[in-house]
Write a protein that holds these residues in place. Structure first.
Motif, PDB file in Angstrom:
ATOM      1  N   VAL A   1       0.877  -1.174   0.000  1.00 28.89           N
ATOM      2  CA  VAL A   1       0.000   0.000   0.000  1.00 28.89           C
ATOM      3  C   VAL A   1       0.913   1.222   0.000  1.00 28.89           C
ATOM      4  O   VAL A   1       1.726   1.399   0.906  1.00 28.89           O
ATOM      5  CB  VAL A   1      -0.925   0.019   1.231  1.00 28.89           C
ATOM      6  N   VAL A   2       0.778   2.051  -1.043  1.00 30.35           N
ATOM      7  CA  VAL A   2       1.683   3.186  -1.242  1.00 30.35           C
ATOM      8  C   VAL A   2       0.883   4.482  -1.238  1.00 30.35           C
ATOM      9  O   VAL A   2      -0.192   4.562  -1.842  1.00 30.35           O
ATOM     10  CB  VAL A   2       2.457   3.047  -2.570  1.00 30.35           C
ATOM     11  N   LEU A   3       1.428   5.485  -0.588  1.00 27.79           N
ATOM     12  CA  LEU A   3       0.797   6.800  -0.503  1.00 27.79           C
ATOM     13  C   LEU A   3       1.695   7.804  -1.214  1.00 27.79           C
ATOM     14  O   LEU A   3       2.894   7.866  -0.937  1.00 27.79           O
ATOM     15  CB  LEU A   3       0.633   7.175   0.973  1.00 27.79           C
ATOM     16  N   THR A   4       1.132   8.565  -2.157  1.00 19.49           N
ATOM     17  CA  THR A   4       1.969   9.492  -2.922  1.00 19.49           C
ATOM     18  C   THR A   4       1.438  10.913  -2.905  1.00 19.49           C
ATOM     19  O   THR A   4       0.237  11.150  -2.819  1.00 19.49           O
ATOM     20  CB  THR A   4       2.114   9.081  -4.409  1.00 19.49           C
ATOM     21  N   GLY A   5       2.384  11.851  -3.029  1.00 20.88           N
ATOM     22  CA  GLY A   5       2.049  13.243  -3.272  1.00 20.88           C
ATOM     23  C   GLY A   5       1.965  13.474  -4.764  1.00 20.88           C
ATOM     24  O   GLY A   5       1.708  12.545  -5.544  1.00 20.88           O
TER      25      GLY A   5
ATOM     26  N   PHE B   1      -2.454   2.118  -4.518  1.00 19.48           N
ATOM     27  CA  PHE B   1      -1.903   3.460  -4.391  1.00 19.48           C
ATOM     28  C   PHE B   1      -2.980   4.436  -3.955  1.00 19.48           C
ATOM     29  O   PHE B   1      -4.034   4.539  -4.592  1.00 19.48           O
ATOM     30  CB  PHE B   1      -1.328   3.936  -5.731  1.00 19.48           C
ATOM     31  N   PHE B   2      -2.711   5.153  -2.867  1.00 20.25           N
ATOM     32  CA  PHE B   2      -3.507   6.311  -2.473  1.00 20.25           C
ATOM     33  C   PHE B   2      -2.749   7.555  -2.937  1.00 20.25           C
ATOM     34  O   PHE B   2      -1.529   7.636  -2.754  1.00 20.25           O
ATOM     35  CB  PHE B   2      -3.675   6.380  -0.954  1.00 20.25           C
ATOM     36  N   THR B   3      -3.438   8.530  -3.500  1.00 21.19           N
ATOM     37  CA  THR B   3      -2.753   9.746  -3.925  1.00 21.19           C
ATOM     38  C   THR B   3      -3.644  10.965  -3.746  1.00 21.19           C
ATOM     39  O   THR B   3      -4.875  10.865  -3.809  1.00 21.19           O
ATOM     40  CB  THR B   3      -2.277   9.645  -5.392  1.00 21.19           C
ATOM     41  N   ILE B   4      -3.020  12.108  -3.516  1.00 27.48           N
ATOM     42  CA  ILE B   4      -3.732  13.378  -3.438  1.00 27.48           C
ATOM     43  C   ILE B   4      -3.608  14.151  -4.749  1.00 27.48           C
ATOM     44  O   ILE B   4      -4.053  15.296  -4.837  1.00 27.48           O
ATOM     45  CB  ILE B   4      -3.198  14.238  -2.273  1.00 27.48           C
ATOM     46  N   SER B   5      -3.017  13.530  -5.763  1.00 31.64           N
ATOM     47  CA  SER B   5      -2.791  14.196  -7.046  1.00 31.64           C
ATOM     48  C   SER B   5      -3.633  13.564  -8.156  1.00 31.64           C
ATOM     49  O   SER B   5      -3.392  12.407  -8.530  1.00 31.64           O
ATOM     50  CB  SER B   5      -1.311  14.112  -7.434  1.00 31.64           C
ATOM     51  N   PRO B   6      -4.601  14.285  -8.721  1.00 40.77           N
ATOM     52  CA  PRO B   6      -5.356  13.753  -9.855  1.00 40.77           C
ATOM     53  C   PRO B   6      -4.468  13.393 -11.043  1.00 40.77           C
ATOM     54  O   PRO B   6      -4.736  12.416 -11.747  1.00 40.77           O
ATOM     55  CB  PRO B   6      -6.312  14.899 -10.210  1.00 40.77           C
ATOM     56  N   LEU B   7      -3.400  14.156 -11.265  1.00 40.27           N
ATOM     57  CA  LEU B   7      -2.508  13.865 -12.382  1.00 40.27           C
ATOM     58  C   LEU B   7      -1.764  12.550 -12.172  1.00 40.27           C
ATOM     59  O   LEU B   7      -1.567  11.773 -13.115  1.00 40.27           O
ATOM     60  CB  LEU B   7      -1.513  15.013 -12.575  1.00 40.27           C
ATOM     61  N   VAL B   8      -1.355  12.290 -10.938  1.00 46.12           N
ATOM     62  CA  VAL B   8      -0.708  11.016 -10.624  1.00 46.12           C
ATOM     63  C   VAL B   8      -1.714   9.875 -10.766  1.00 46.12           C
ATOM     64  O   VAL B   8      -1.391   8.800 -11.290  1.00 46.12           O
ATOM     65  CB  VAL B   8      -0.112  11.047  -9.201  1.00 46.12           C
TER      66      VAL B   8
ATOM     67  N   ASN C   1      -2.994   3.266   6.661  1.00 53.24           N
ATOM     68  CA  ASN C   1      -1.794   2.649   7.226  1.00 53.24           C
ATOM     69  C   ASN C   1      -0.963   2.114   6.059  1.00 53.24           C
ATOM     70  O   ASN C   1      -1.036   0.941   5.698  1.00 53.24           O
ATOM     71  CB  ASN C   1      -2.168   1.523   8.188  1.00 53.24           C
ATOM     72  N   ALA C   2      -0.187   3.008   5.438  1.00 54.06           N
ATOM     73  CA  ALA C   2       0.548   2.662   4.220  1.00 54.06           C
ATOM     74  C   ALA C   2       1.909   2.044   4.542  1.00 54.06           C
ATOM     75  O   ALA C   2       2.497   2.291   5.599  1.00 54.06           O
ATOM     76  CB  ALA C   2       0.739   3.911   3.366  1.00 54.06           C
ATOM     77  N   ASP C   3       2.396   1.254   3.602  1.00 51.23           N
ATOM     78  CA  ASP C   3       3.740   0.684   3.731  1.00 51.23           C
ATOM     79  C   ASP C   3       4.804   1.722   3.409  1.00 51.23           C
ATOM     80  O   ASP C   3       5.882   1.736   4.013  1.00 51.23           O
ATOM     81  CB  ASP C   3       3.900  -0.508   2.789  1.00 51.23           C
ATOM     82  N   LEU C   4       4.494   2.589   2.440  1.00 47.91           N
ATOM     83  CA  LEU C   4       5.508   3.529   1.940  1.00 47.91           C
ATOM     84  C   LEU C   4       4.839   4.821   1.501  1.00 47.91           C
ATOM     85  O   LEU C   4       3.827   4.795   0.805  1.00 47.91           O
ATOM     86  CB  LEU C   4       6.262   2.908   0.770  1.00 47.91           C
TER      87      LEU C   4
END
Length: 248
Positions: A92-96, A116-123, A162-165
């Motif tokens: 489980v990965v969390l990105t900006g 993947f969880f992200t706060i970026s629509p482009l990502v 609760n992300a791994d990275l």
């Protein structure tokens, strides 16, 4: 300072940080706000940047579909390739957001099976191209300047993960002052993302080393990985070689 020198300075800042604020440029260049506004408008007319309320955005930061103007593209691809080694099936990965994170997504293994969880629509758009990757876009208010979602609702959702990275780009990193930025909302997001993850990786071109901005995000001791395009033994990274921080 001549107008061309001001324009060159603005482009240097926008290439490094993906965005600039009019108020910051007024102080850094010691000129009037009207002068900066005229400069940014001229540069926007020349198709060098996007002028927005309160500042300007990098052309490459605004869309995933035209990456021809991405600053330091080869360095970011190098960083991306190093970072992919940290991402394993089942994670489980969390990105900006930002251009370095987008380059990372483009380098992921085709058959990666991860969430993947992200706060970026482009990502999120780039991640959606992977058949076995589950993409969860954290919704909330949308920042036109930073191209990410933000606000209390976003922070609340992030705090439940609760992300791994956690994978973050940065505007600046310094051996003493750690990870810093200029935007209060972004700082709060990054702090929450890091606290919601077992490990964190900061992806950073070497030109952003040894820079300190106004607001602190985290000390170096709170970061698991620092990933640049440099060899891990490069002398520019000597001051970052502290206990528990892995340099890739």
């Amino acid at each position: 300072m001549l107008k061309k020198e001001r324009h060159d300075f603005v482009m240097k800042q926008i290439n490094l940080h993906n965005r600039v604020l009019t108020s910051d440029l007024v102080q850094l260049l010691n000129v009037s706000e009207d002068t900066i506004r005229r400069d940014l408008q001229e540069m926007a007319d020349d198709n060098l940047l996007y002028k927005v309320h309160g500042g300007a955005l990098s052309k490459s930061y605004h869309s995933t579909f035209d990456d021809s103007s991405v600053y330091a593209k080869e360095a970011k691809i190098n960083i991306a390739k190093k970072t992919t080694k940290l991402i394993k099936d089942g994670m489980v990965v969390l990105t900006g957001g930002g251009t370095t994170i987008i380059e990372l997504v483009k380098q992921l293994p085709e058959n990666l099976h991860a969430t993947f969880f992200t706060i970026s629509p482009l990502v999120a758009v780039e991640l959606a191209k992977y058949r076995k990757v589950e993409v969860i876009l954290i919704g909330g208010l949308f920042s036109k300047n930073s191209q990410i979602t933000y606000g209390g609702h976003v922070i609340s959702q992030l705090s439940e993960i609760n992300a791994d990275l956690c994978l973050l780009g940065t505007s600046a990193i310094h051996p003493t002052n750690g990870l810093t930025d200029t935007d209060w909302e972004i700082n709060q997001l990054k702090k929450t993302m890091m606290s919601s993850s077992r490990k964190s990786a900061v992806l950073c071109i070497s030109e952003k080393l040894n820079i300190s901005l106004r607001l602190k995000v985290a000390a170096l001791e709170n970061i698991t990985y620092l990933i640049t395009e440099l060899d891990s033994t490069d002398e520019k990274l000597v001051n970052y070689q502290i206990k528990n921080l892995k340099i890739l």
